[in-house]
Design a protein around this motif. Structure first.
Motif, PDB file in Angstrom:
ATOM      1  N   UNK A 158       0.801  -1.135  -0.111  1.00  0.00           N
ATOM      2  CA  UNK A 158       0.013  -0.023   0.090  1.00  0.00           C
ATOM      3  C   UNK A 158       0.734   1.189  -0.002  1.00  0.00           C
ATOM      4  N   UNK A 159       1.978   1.360   0.874  1.00  0.00           N
ATOM      5  CA  UNK A 159       2.947   2.475   0.720  1.00  0.00           C
ATOM      6  C   UNK A 159       3.372   2.537  -0.604  1.00  0.00           C
ATOM      7  N   UNK A 160       3.832   1.596  -1.256  1.00  0.00           N
ATOM      8  CA  UNK A 160       4.319   1.798  -2.554  1.00  0.00           C
ATOM      9  C   UNK A 160       3.546   2.213  -3.719  1.00  0.00           C
ATOM     10  N   UNK A 178       7.211  11.263   2.130  1.00  0.00           N
ATOM     11  CA  UNK A 178       7.219   9.824   2.048  1.00  0.00           C
ATOM     12  C   UNK A 178       8.661   9.126   1.818  1.00  0.00           C
ATOM     13  N   UNK A 179       9.323   9.820   0.902  1.00  0.00           N
ATOM     14  CA  UNK A 179      10.902   9.363   0.884  1.00  0.00           C
ATOM     15  C   UNK A 179      11.670   9.653   2.223  1.00  0.00           C
ATOM     16  N   UNK A 180      11.181  10.866   2.946  1.00  0.00           N
ATOM     17  CA  UNK A 180      12.071  11.194   4.270  1.00  0.00           C
ATOM     18  C   UNK A 180      11.755  10.150   5.157  1.00  0.00           C
ATOM     19  N   UNK A 181      10.396   9.640   5.315  1.00  0.00           N
ATOM     20  CA  UNK A 181      10.116   8.798   6.208  1.00  0.00           C
ATOM     21  C   UNK A 181      10.560   7.324   6.028  1.00  0.00           C
ATOM     22  N   UNK A 182      10.694   7.073   4.508  1.00  0.00           N
ATOM     23  CA  UNK A 182      11.284   5.750   4.528  1.00  0.00           C
ATOM     24  C   UNK A 182      12.935   5.937   4.783  1.00  0.00           C
ATOM     25  N   UNK A 183      13.466   6.927   4.441  1.00  0.00           N
ATOM     26  CA  UNK A 183      15.098   7.018   4.822  1.00  0.00           C
ATOM     27  C   UNK A 183      14.962   6.937   6.395  1.00  0.00           C
ATOM     28  N   UNK A 184      14.025   7.975   7.136  1.00  0.00           N
ATOM     29  CA  UNK A 184      14.417   7.819   8.571  1.00  0.00           C
ATOM     30  C   UNK A 184      13.929   6.541   9.298  1.00  0.00           C
ATOM     31  N   UNK A 185      13.157   5.341   8.519  1.00  0.00           N
ATOM     32  CA  UNK A 185      12.790   4.584   9.149  1.00  0.00           C
ATOM     33  C   UNK A 185      13.599   3.535   8.658  1.00  0.00           C
ATOM     34  N   UNK A 187      14.118   2.019   5.699  1.00  0.00           N
ATOM     35  CA  UNK A 187      13.414   1.305   4.861  1.00  0.00           C
ATOM     36  C   UNK A 187      14.113   1.319   3.205  1.00  0.00           C
ATOM     37  N   UNK A 188      15.379   0.742   3.347  1.00  0.00           N
ATOM     38  CA  UNK A 188      15.927   1.369   2.184  1.00  0.00           C
ATOM     39  C   UNK A 188      15.720   0.560   0.872  1.00  0.00           C
ATOM     40  N   UNK A 189      15.102  -0.729   1.019  1.00  0.00           N
ATOM     41  CA  UNK A 189      14.643  -1.186  -0.246  1.00  0.00           C
ATOM     42  C   UNK A 189      13.558  -0.740  -0.793  1.00  0.00           C
ATOM     43  N   UNK A 190      12.395  -0.224   0.016  1.00  0.00           N
ATOM     44  CA  UNK A 190      11.244   0.550  -0.793  1.00  0.00           C
ATOM     45  C   UNK A 190      11.801   2.077  -1.235  1.00  0.00           C
ATOM     46  N   UNK A 191      12.850   2.442  -0.422  1.00  0.00           N
ATOM     47  CA  UNK A 191      13.446   3.874  -0.965  1.00  0.00           C
ATOM     48  C   UNK A 191      14.338   3.745  -2.353  1.00  0.00           C
ATOM     49  N   UNK A 192      14.860   2.642  -2.437  1.00  0.00           N
ATOM     50  CA  UNK A 192      15.424   2.378  -3.842  1.00  0.00           C
ATOM     51  C   UNK A 192      14.527   2.162  -4.915  1.00  0.00           C
ATOM     52  N   UNK A 193      13.448   1.528  -4.712  1.00  0.00           N
ATOM     53  CA  UNK A 193      12.395   1.349  -5.558  1.00  0.00           C
ATOM     54  C   UNK A 193      11.656   2.618  -5.898  1.00  0.00           C
ATOM     55  N   UNK A 194      11.513   3.514  -4.904  1.00  0.00           N
ATOM     56  CA  UNK A 194      11.062   4.588  -5.450  1.00  0.00           C
ATOM     57  C   UNK A 194      12.051   5.636  -6.234  1.00  0.00           C
TER      58      UNK A 194
END
Length: 239
Positions: A158-160, A178-185, A187-194
């Motif tokens: 859902x996030x993606x 959302x990118x900053x939340x992924x980085x702060x959390x 969540x590197x794999x979803x961040x790379x997908x973004x």
């Protein structure tokens, strides 16, 4: 004379309170500002300010798991463990992937005097011939683990999807949030997908320009630009 001094003190307190309210209000204009400022307060050891800011923010953004997690972190670092745990659980209820909440929940349960593991308790029950209860517990743990895994995958999906919709709708401000939340959390794999998704729809230069305009923290921007350049190079080599 005493009356005049009391009046002056009252005016001073009122002005100070109003000034503080004004300062806080500017951080409440968006969820991103709340998250960034709360993190700054926590990093500076100003836990009471972080608690006050997140408490006000949750009246407006009650479904933001990162604000709950940051309030829990401020409470935890102020040694208010019980309310901190409650905030972390609220964050996880909204987003099972919230790594900040997960980390502190594990730490609380590890250091707690009552953190004796469920399985070890049930082994004691087995010694008292409660094999049936133990079997039920094992089944329950297995089911709980399975459901948590499924829930985590659904939340990640859902996030993606939400992230991609924001980008395609040119809502780059929320997309950057959302990118900053992924980085702060972390969540590197979803961040790379973004990052890869951006490069499939925009040039490297356009993507960097978007981030430079909408990303709030300079250290986050530096990380994003580095990731974009790395992914762009890899994608060019693959093609």
């Amino acid at each position: 004379m005493i009356y005049r001094i009391i009046c002056l003190l009252w005016v001073f307190v009122s002005v100070s309170a109003n000034a503080q309210a004004t300062v806080d209000e500017k951080y409440l204009k968006s969820e991103k500002r709340v998250v960034v400022q709360a993190q700054k307060y926590i990093e500076a050891g100003e836990f009471e300010k972080a608690q006050a800011l997140t408490a006000q923010a949750l009246k407006r953004y009650a479904d933001n798991d990162m604000i709950y997690a940051l309030q829990g972190e401020a409470l935890y670092l102020a040694k208010k463990f019980e309310p901190a745990e409650a905030r972390f659980m609220q964050a996880l209820n909204l987003n099972p992937l919230n790594t900040v909440a997960k980390k502190y929940i594990e730490e609380i349960r590890t250091t707690s005097e009552l953190s004796e593991s469920v399985l070890s308790q049930e082994w004691k029950s087995v010694a008292r011939d409660k094999i049936g209860d133990f079997i039920v517990l094992v089944i329950g743990i297995w089911l709980g683990t399975t459901l948590n895994s499924i829930g985590a995958r659904v939340a990640r999906w859902r996030f993606r999807v939400h992230s991609k919709k924001l980008f395609l709708a040119n809502d780059f401000d929320d997309f950057a949030d959302l990118l900053e939340i992924q980085l702060s959390s972390n969540e590197l794999k979803p961040l790379r997908e973004s990052m890869a998704f951006m490069l499939r729809h925009k040039t490297l230069e356009e993507s960097i320009a978007i981030l430079e305009e909408y990303v709030n923290r300079p250290d986050h921007l530096e990380t994003f630009v580095r990731m974009l350049k790395s992914d762009a190079k890899r994608m060019a080599e693959e093609s």
